[in-house]
Design an enzyme around this catalytic site. Structure first.
Site, PDB file in Angstrom:
ATOM      1  N   GLY A 181       0.820  -1.215   0.000  1.00  0.00           N
ATOM      2  CA  GLY A 181       0.000   0.000   0.000  1.00  0.00           C
ATOM      3  C   GLY A 181       0.849   1.259   0.000  1.00  0.00           C
ATOM      4  N   TYR A 241     -17.073   3.396   4.710  1.00  0.00           N
ATOM      5  CA  TYR A 241     -15.638   3.286   5.023  1.00  0.00           C
ATOM      6  C   TYR A 241     -15.380   3.756   6.448  1.00  0.00           C
ATOM      7  CZ  TYR A 241     -10.676   4.698   5.003  1.00  0.00           C
ATOM      8  OH  TYR A 241      -9.346   4.890   5.312  1.00  0.00           O
TER       9      TYR A 241
HETATM   10  N1  LIG Z   1      -5.521   6.672   1.665  1.00  0.00           N
HETATM   11  C1  LIG Z   1      -5.948   7.634   2.495  1.00  0.00           C
HETATM   12  O1  LIG Z   1      -6.289   8.770   2.077  1.00  0.00           O
HETATM   13  C2  LIG Z   1      -6.020   7.365   3.978  1.00  0.00           C
HETATM   14  C3  LIG Z   1      -6.426   8.400   4.798  1.00  0.00           C
HETATM   15  C4  LIG Z   1      -6.487   8.189   6.164  1.00  0.00           C
HETATM   16  C5  LIG Z   1      -6.178   6.941   6.684  1.00  0.00           C
HETATM   17  N2  LIG Z   1      -5.799   5.919   5.875  1.00  0.00           N
HETATM   18  C6  LIG Z   1      -5.516   4.623   6.484  1.00  0.00           C
HETATM   19  O2  LIG Z   1      -4.115   4.394   6.427  1.00  0.00           O
HETATM   20  C7  LIG Z   1      -3.848   3.005   6.196  1.00  0.00           C
HETATM   21  C8  LIG Z   1      -2.971   2.858   4.972  1.00  0.00           C
HETATM   22  O3  LIG Z   1      -3.636   3.456   3.861  1.00  0.00           O
HETATM   23  P1  LIG Z   1      -3.021   3.396   2.399  1.00  0.00           P
HETATM   24  O4  LIG Z   1      -3.556   4.560   1.639  1.00  0.00           O
HETATM   25  O5  LIG Z   1      -1.558   3.129   2.471  1.00  0.00           O
HETATM   26  O6  LIG Z   1      -3.745   2.055   1.857  1.00  0.00           O
HETATM   27  P2  LIG Z   1      -3.654   1.429   0.399  1.00  0.00           P
HETATM   28  O7  LIG Z   1      -2.619   2.111  -0.413  1.00  0.00           O
HETATM   29  O8  LIG Z   1      -5.040   1.311  -0.137  1.00  0.00           O
HETATM   30  O9  LIG Z   1      -3.094  -0.051   0.703  1.00  0.00           O
HETATM   31  C9  LIG Z   1      -3.907  -0.981   1.347  1.00  0.00           C
HETATM   32  C10 LIG Z   1      -3.087  -2.208   1.699  1.00  0.00           C
HETATM   33  O10 LIG Z   1      -3.974  -3.132   2.320  1.00  0.00           O
HETATM   34  C11 LIG Z   1      -3.883  -4.380   1.630  1.00  0.00           C
HETATM   35  N3  LIG Z   1      -5.160  -5.068   1.671  1.00  0.00           N
HETATM   36  C12 LIG Z   1      -6.335  -4.667   1.137  1.00  0.00           C
HETATM   37  N4  LIG Z   1      -7.285  -5.596   1.358  1.00  0.00           N
HETATM   38  C13 LIG Z   1      -6.682  -6.608   2.045  1.00  0.00           C
HETATM   39  C14 LIG Z   1      -7.114  -7.862   2.545  1.00  0.00           C
HETATM   40  N5  LIG Z   1      -8.388  -8.304   2.381  1.00  0.00           N
HETATM   41  N6  LIG Z   1      -6.231  -8.649   3.204  1.00  0.00           N
HETATM   42  C15 LIG Z   1      -4.952  -8.253   3.374  1.00  0.00           C
HETATM   43  N7  LIG Z   1      -4.466  -7.076   2.901  1.00  0.00           N
HETATM   44  C16 LIG Z   1      -5.330  -6.276   2.245  1.00  0.00           C
HETATM   45  C17 LIG Z   1      -3.478  -4.011   0.215  1.00  0.00           C
HETATM   46  O11 LIG Z   1      -2.939  -5.147  -0.439  1.00  0.00           O
HETATM   47  P3  LIG Z   1      -3.059  -5.358  -2.053  1.00  0.00           P
HETATM   48  O12 LIG Z   1      -1.846  -4.673  -2.634  1.00  0.00           O
HETATM   49  O13 LIG Z   1      -3.034  -6.833  -2.220  1.00  0.00           O
HETATM   50  O14 LIG Z   1      -4.329  -4.705  -2.495  1.00  0.00           O
HETATM   51  C18 LIG Z   1      -2.457  -2.906   0.492  1.00  0.00           C
HETATM   52  O15 LIG Z   1      -1.226  -3.469   0.845  1.00  0.00           O
HETATM   53  C19 LIG Z   1      -5.222   2.332   6.086  1.00  0.00           C
HETATM   54  O16 LIG Z   1      -5.574   1.821   7.340  1.00  0.00           O
HETATM   55  C20 LIG Z   1      -6.162   3.468   5.744  1.00  0.00           C
HETATM   56  O17 LIG Z   1      -7.477   3.213   6.196  1.00  0.00           O
HETATM   57  C21 LIG Z   1      -5.690   6.111   4.523  1.00  0.00           C
END
Ligand SMILES: NC(=O)c1ccc[n+]([C@@H]2O[C@H](COP(=O)([O-])OP(=O)(O)OC[C@H]3O[C@@H](n4cnc5c(N)ncnc54)[C@H](OP(=O)(O)O)[C@@H]3O)[C@@H](O)[C@H]2O)c1
Length: 300
Positions: free
Chosen positions: A11, A125
């Site tokens: 991610g 979400y």
């Molecule tokens: N993006 C934002 O704007 C944002 C804002 C605030 C908080 N956050 C939080 O910060 C954290 C990291 O966010 P991010 O943006 O880095 O996330 P991201 O880029 O969407 O990456 C998500 C990760 O979770 C894995 N994943 C998804 N579904 C899964 C499953 N069923 N089993 C195991 N792994 C799974 C994905 O693997 P694959 O590569 O296989 O898909 C990927 O490694 C999350 O908790 C998110 O809620 C994000």
């Protein structure tokens, strides 16, 4: 040397965590094929096999609009799985660092949210992430929940990358000007997490929820303008960039409702751990330099 189990290495945040955590010890980083959040057995077996001192959970389902189509799956991935991880962490006395989101709030406030403000998510979400926070806390182990804000990177799908692509392909782009936030580069989350874990005993003692985002605030429309300005500075003035038009969220057809105000008050993490994030402008400037330097940064 810590044994660190990192979940979500592919991610945005996880990609940078692989690098930032490496100097702290041995990092074990299974991919989704090895540890799938929809299969509790694979979660438990992987954690028991790894016997970590620390689990960093940066995995989750983050596609806010898609989640509206399948809130049950989101609840399993973002709501239930973190509770199983937290139970296993307690069993092996590991500290769990778990990322949550500013989307647990409804966005009705007009002052930065503090950790004690009552959550009230307005989309599926946010509800799934709040359930995840509650499950982590209920498991009774040692944990840090880091609530993050608008996150971007040079990977996967995010606002700056989508905007840069569209701004080349279209003549005009409408961007909402009533959503206020603090855009934060995923690399900075990874760096701050590594800082926290340099003092694992303190992190264990001072568990709980912490807000963590870049300093400053901006609307999405003004953020978009700054992204295009920086892209132009790096790539040279040229015609063909879309003109940006400010609109209200009510004019933009999102499937999931978005909280209008998502600012986080970061004073708790500063006072407890001394963690201070750079301003969103500085982070964006550094990100855009990296973006421009990538060999595949050609637009379109
Ligand atoms: N993006 C934002 O704007 C944002 C804002 C605030 C908080 N956050 C939080 O910060 C954290 C990291 O966010 P991010 O943006 O880095 O996330 P991201 O880029 O969407 O990456 C998500 C990760 O979770 C894995 N994943 C998804 N579904 C899964 C499953 N069923 N089993 C195991 N792994 C799974 C994905 O693997 P694959 O590569 O296989 O898909 C990927 O490694 C999350 O908790 C998110 O809620 C994000």
């Amino acid at each position: 040397m810590l044994r660190i189990l990192l979940l979500g290495k592919t991610g945005q945040v996880g990609h940078y965590l692989l690098r930032s955590l490496a100097p702290l010890g041995e990092v074990i980083a299974p991919d989704r094929a090895q540890l799938d959040f929809t299969r509790s057995g694979s979660i438990r077996a992987t954690i028991r096999g790894a016997r970590p001192d620390v689990i960093v959970n940066a995995a989750g389902w983050t596609l806010v609009d898609q989640i509206e189509h399948d809130p049950e799956l989101a609840m399993r991935v973002n709501g239930v799985a973190p509770g199983i991880i937290a139970e296993e962490a307690r069993q092996c006395s590991a500290l769990l660092v778990h990322y949550s989101t500013t989307f647990v709030f409804d966005g009705a406030k007009r002052k930065p949210y503090v950790e004690d403000d009552a959550p009230n998510p307005i989309n599926a979400y946010g509800r799934s992430k709040l359930a995840g926070e509650q499950a982590v806390a209920a498991a009774g182990g040692r944990y840090l929940i880091l609530r993050a804000a608008w996150t971007y990177s040079n990977r996967r799908s995010n606002f700056p990358l989508a905007l840069l692509k569209l701004a080349c392909a279209k003549k005009e782009l409408a961007v909402v000007d009533d959503q206020v936030g603090s855009p934060t580069w995923a690399r900075e989350y990874a760096g701050a997490t590594a800082e926290l874990l340099k003092h694992p005993d303190r992190a264990r003692e001072c568990g709980g929820i912490y807000h963590l985002s870049s300093a400053g605030q901006i609307t999405r429309y003004r953020w978009a303008r700054r992204i295009i300005e920086l892209a132009q500075e790096h790539q040279g003035e040229r015609s063909g960039w879309a003109t940006l038009r400010a609109i209200a969220s009510s004019e933009y057809p999102h499937l999931a409702a978005r909280p209008l105000y998502t600012l986080l008050d970061n004073s708790k993490i500063l006072s407890v751990f001394g963690i201070r994030m750079a301003s969103w402008e500085d982070q964006l400037g550094a990100f855009m330099r990296e973006w421009a330097g990538r060999s595949d940064a050609s637009l379109g």
